[in-house]
Design a protein around this motif. Structure first.
Motif, PDB file in Angstrom:
ATOM      1  N   ARG A   1      14.082  12.668  15.161  1.00 26.40           N
ATOM      2  CA  ARG A   1      15.516  12.370  15.119  1.00 26.40           C
ATOM      3  C   ARG A   1      16.066  11.953  16.477  1.00 26.40           C
ATOM      4  O   ARG A   1      16.864  11.036  16.590  1.00 26.40           O
TER       5      ARG A   1
ATOM      6  N   GLN B   1      30.734  22.864  22.355  1.00 33.41           N
ATOM      7  CA  GLN B   1      29.442  23.553  22.400  1.00 33.41           C
ATOM      8  C   GLN B   1      29.108  23.948  23.838  1.00 33.41           C
ATOM      9  O   GLN B   1      28.676  25.069  24.096  1.00 33.41           O
TER      10      GLN B   1
ATOM     11  N   ARG C   1      26.537  26.854  24.434  1.00 28.59           N
ATOM     12  CA  ARG C   1      25.500  26.302  23.548  1.00 28.59           C
ATOM     13  C   ARG C   1      25.252  24.851  23.923  1.00 28.59           C
ATOM     14  O   ARG C   1      25.345  23.939  23.092  1.00 28.59           O
TER      15      ARG C   1
ATOM     16  N   ASN D   1      22.683  23.330  24.401  1.00 26.38           N
ATOM     17  CA  ASN D   1      21.595  22.704  23.637  1.00 26.38           C
ATOM     18  C   ASN D   1      22.117  21.932  22.429  1.00 26.38           C
ATOM     19  O   ASN D   1      21.411  21.086  21.893  1.00 26.38           O
ATOM     20  N   LEU D   2      23.351  22.212  22.015  1.00 30.52           N
ATOM     21  CA  LEU D   2      23.914  21.523  20.850  1.00 30.52           C
ATOM     22  C   LEU D   2      24.908  20.435  21.239  1.00 30.52           C
ATOM     23  O   LEU D   2      25.564  19.850  20.369  1.00 30.52           O
TER      24      LEU D   2
ATOM     25  N   ASN E   1      15.846  31.572  22.126  1.00 31.23           N
ATOM     26  CA  ASN E   1      17.038  31.086  21.425  1.00 31.23           C
ATOM     27  C   ASN E   1      16.993  31.485  19.947  1.00 31.23           C
ATOM     28  O   ASN E   1      17.985  31.958  19.391  1.00 31.23           O
TER      29      ASN E   1
ATOM     30  N   GLN F   1      19.609  33.968  17.859  1.00 28.08           N
ATOM     31  CA  GLN F   1      20.387  33.557  16.684  1.00 28.08           C
ATOM     32  C   GLN F   1      20.308  34.615  15.575  1.00 28.08           C
ATOM     33  O   GLN F   1      21.215  34.731  14.759  1.00 28.08           O
TER      34      GLN F   1
ATOM     35  N   VAL G   1      15.630  29.415  10.896  1.00 31.91           N
ATOM     36  CA  VAL G   1      14.867  28.171  10.742  1.00 31.91           C
ATOM     37  C   VAL G   1      14.615  27.611  12.141  1.00 31.91           C
ATOM     38  O   VAL G   1      15.432  26.902  12.700  1.00 31.91           O
ATOM     39  N   PHE G   2      13.485  28.019  12.715  1.00 34.53           N
ATOM     40  CA  PHE G   2      13.114  27.583  14.060  1.00 34.53           C
ATOM     41  C   PHE G   2      12.351  26.268  13.989  1.00 34.53           C
ATOM     42  O   PHE G   2      12.479  25.397  14.832  1.00 34.53           O
TER      43      PHE G   2
ATOM     44  N   VAL H   1      19.987  31.057   9.664  1.00 33.09           N
ATOM     45  CA  VAL H   1      20.537  30.429  10.871  1.00 33.09           C
ATOM     46  C   VAL H   1      19.539  29.425  11.411  1.00 33.09           C
ATOM     47  O   VAL H   1      18.333  29.568  11.233  1.00 33.09           O
ATOM     48  N   GLY H   2      20.046  28.403  12.050  1.00 32.57           N
ATOM     49  CA  GLY H   2      19.181  27.418  12.679  1.00 32.57           C
ATOM     50  C   GLY H   2      18.978  27.727  14.149  1.00 32.57           C
ATOM     51  O   GLY H   2      19.765  28.440  14.767  1.00 32.57           O
ATOM     52  N   ALA H   3      17.887  27.203  14.707  1.00 29.49           N
ATOM     53  CA  ALA H   3      17.662  27.286  16.157  1.00 29.49           C
ATOM     54  C   ALA H   3      17.043  25.973  16.578  1.00 29.49           C
ATOM     55  O   ALA H   3      16.074  25.509  15.964  1.00 29.49           O
ATOM     56  N   TYR H   4      17.606  25.372  17.618  1.00 27.23           N
ATOM     57  CA  TYR H   4      17.097  24.077  18.076  1.00 27.23           C
ATOM     58  C   TYR H   4      17.215  24.022  19.588  1.00 27.23           C
ATOM     59  O   TYR H   4      18.301  24.108  20.149  1.00 27.23           O
TER      60      TYR H   4
END
Lengths: 343, 343
Positions: free
Chosen positions: A70, A106, A111, A113-114, A163, A167, A260-261, A286-289
């Motif tokens: 992406r 963010q 955050r 990273n977002l 991270n 989360q 959801v890593f 929860v998401g982690a990115y």
């Protein structure tokens, strides 16, 4: 190129920047990774030039090589797990691979990273599979003297694991299940254990379990028998298999948290029961990115604390010319960590 | 039966309990709702006998009638949105329909709605579609004198809506999108507005939008134009359509929260993109199921504050003999709230 010790140059001895041209690996398009010589990167305002000493490879690099990503723009020098030496000063750093705007919602909420303006080394701009890389000064994380470069470049994946753990709001004494005993899953287990969580790992591959046996035993991390009916406060997927979503949701205790890593590569759909289970048992997903700069600082300290142990996660030290083969091995999913030696 | 005013008996005038037999509606099996006479319920230790004055119907009742429910045991007197009068004292109450163990992890953390030992009126034990019901004393929520019975029985769905809002951690000034402008969606919008959130509703049915127009306008709740590109801090589904999951996830701002308030009845699977969107944008998906006793107390106060407005949500006052037809209308999804008058 300069001949350096495994731990980078001696303190106070800046690496020479003799050349104006450097070696790097360029991803021209998925599947096409080309060794090439290019001009040295020109640091922009607020940036510094690093000589890369080590750059580790991860599954995301392999995915970018195989199918794109992406956040990837091409052509690109990959590599976002970077340890390097500032050309001007000789100081060693791990690198937070992001650069964020600093002013959006963010960023202001810690955050970064977002951040929508995020530019990631090895994704949006050229990364560490090169002799030199230009890095924002604010992204440099100084290293303790006795943390070797080959371990320091693991700070980035460990920060991403931190991270994910954050989360979930996992607390000491709670139970965590991690799907996937690859390098980042193992770093995550190490970090969770350091925070006082009781940690289990689920891994389908016997060979992977065997290879991580010594690392896990030292931390008292059990492999999870999938027949067990233990209920977990948190579950994190460090593997791209869709099955880890449905299976993990069922293993959560009521009001537990699934992180959801890893993105899911298999395109098959998710059973609606997953959503209804979230509903009925007030679960959280929860998401982690990526990671934040402060998570990367914490990761450096954690690596230093565990520096003897983390060595066990390195599959092999390789050269730039072996990267493509290593990425193919990573895709096959049976290896630990490849660390590319650049200097 | 006793002839009573719409607001229950005058204070201090206990309802007579002349009969030992009462009328009720029993669900024998899905599709088979039988008017019957049974012995009055015998209150157990710590329980009291209530004469039911009003019991409202909701989509879950309709679903239990049509196809059963995870927590339903048969045969059963349905009805969990109950207002009643204590036979012994004449005191009016709204009823928290649960009874929980009080000692498990969930109960000790104030999430008694998730107690594994939970026994819910109208699900595990006989509920309010009857002239009398036995209720744990700890489940009784006393009512202000000028809150009519027909509104007080809406405290339960409003409390469930409050529970959903709390799971999202929505703060004042943030943006909320609710899918579904049925009665519980509208109560949820009212509660969110009372907490200072800016609230939009998405509803596919023009007739439902039109019917809720006056209610929404009074609270400044806009209907959401699905072509708009507004990003929301939280999205809640108050409708069972699977599409509200994928569509709502896309409408969340980065790090936003989706609350699964309604289970998904359509068995088709969820696209894997939903999970990957959670991953990449660090979204949260949280479940909400039922409500706690303290949420029900808060709901009573909120109903009292909005008592003129909430009247607009009542489709029709009906008798026990009209319940089956009302449930079928609820399943068709075009009505507001049916309130059954028992006394």
């Amino acid at each position: 190129m300069i001949d350096q010790s495994a731990n980078g140059p001696a303190n106070g001895a800046p690496p020479r920047q003799s050349a104006t041209v450097m070696k790097c690996l360029q991803l021209k398009q998925p599947g096409s990774l080309i060794p090439t010589h290019t001009a040295l990167p020109q640091p922009g305002p607020g940036e510094v030039l690093l000589r890369v000493t080590r750059c580790a490879l991860c599954r995301t690099d392999a995915k970018m090589f195989a199918q794109g990503h992406r956040d990837l723009t091409l052509p690109r020098v990959l590599g976002h797990e970077i340890c390097g030496v500032e050309v001007a000063t000789g100081q060693r750093y791990a690198v937070w691979p992001g650069s964020s705007c600093g002013s959006c919602t963010q960023c202001r909420n810690g955050r970064e990273n977002l951040c929508r303006q995020m530019q990631i080394l090895g994704f949006h701009r050229n990364g560490g599979l090169a002799e030199f890389v230009a890095v924002p000064r604010t992204s440099l994380i100084p290293l303790p003297a006795d943390l070797p470069d080959a371990l320091a470049c693991l700070a980035e994946p460990l920060a991403c694991a931190l991270n994910a753990i954050e989360q979930t709001n996992l607390r000491g004494g709670q139970k965590l299940l991690i799907y996937g005993a690859g390098p980042v899953g193992l770093l995550m287990a190490m970090a969770a254990t350091a925070r006082g969580a009781a940690t289990w790992m689920s891994e389908r591959s016997d060979s992977k379990l065997k290879r991580s046996d010594q690392f896990r035993k030292g931390l008292n991390i059990a492999s999870h028998d999938n027949r067990s009916d233990l209920a977990f406060d948190a579950v994190i997927n460090a593997a791209p298999a869709r099955e880890a979503i449905s299976a993990g949701i069922k293993r959560l205790t009521t009001a537990g948290c699934y992180c959801v890593f890893s993105g899911i590569t298999n395109a098959a759909a998710i059973p609606v029961e997953v959503i209804n289970e979230i509903h009925y048992r007030q679960l959280r997903m929860v998401g982690a990115y990526g990671c934040t700069s402060s998570q990367l600082q914490e990761a450096v300290t954690l690596l230093w604390n565990h520096r003897a142990r983390v060595n066990l996660l390195i599959e092999r030290h390789i050269g730039l010319n072996e990267v493509e083969d290593a990425l193919r091995q990573i895709l096959a999913g049976k290896t630990l960590k490849f660390v590319v030696k650049l200097a």
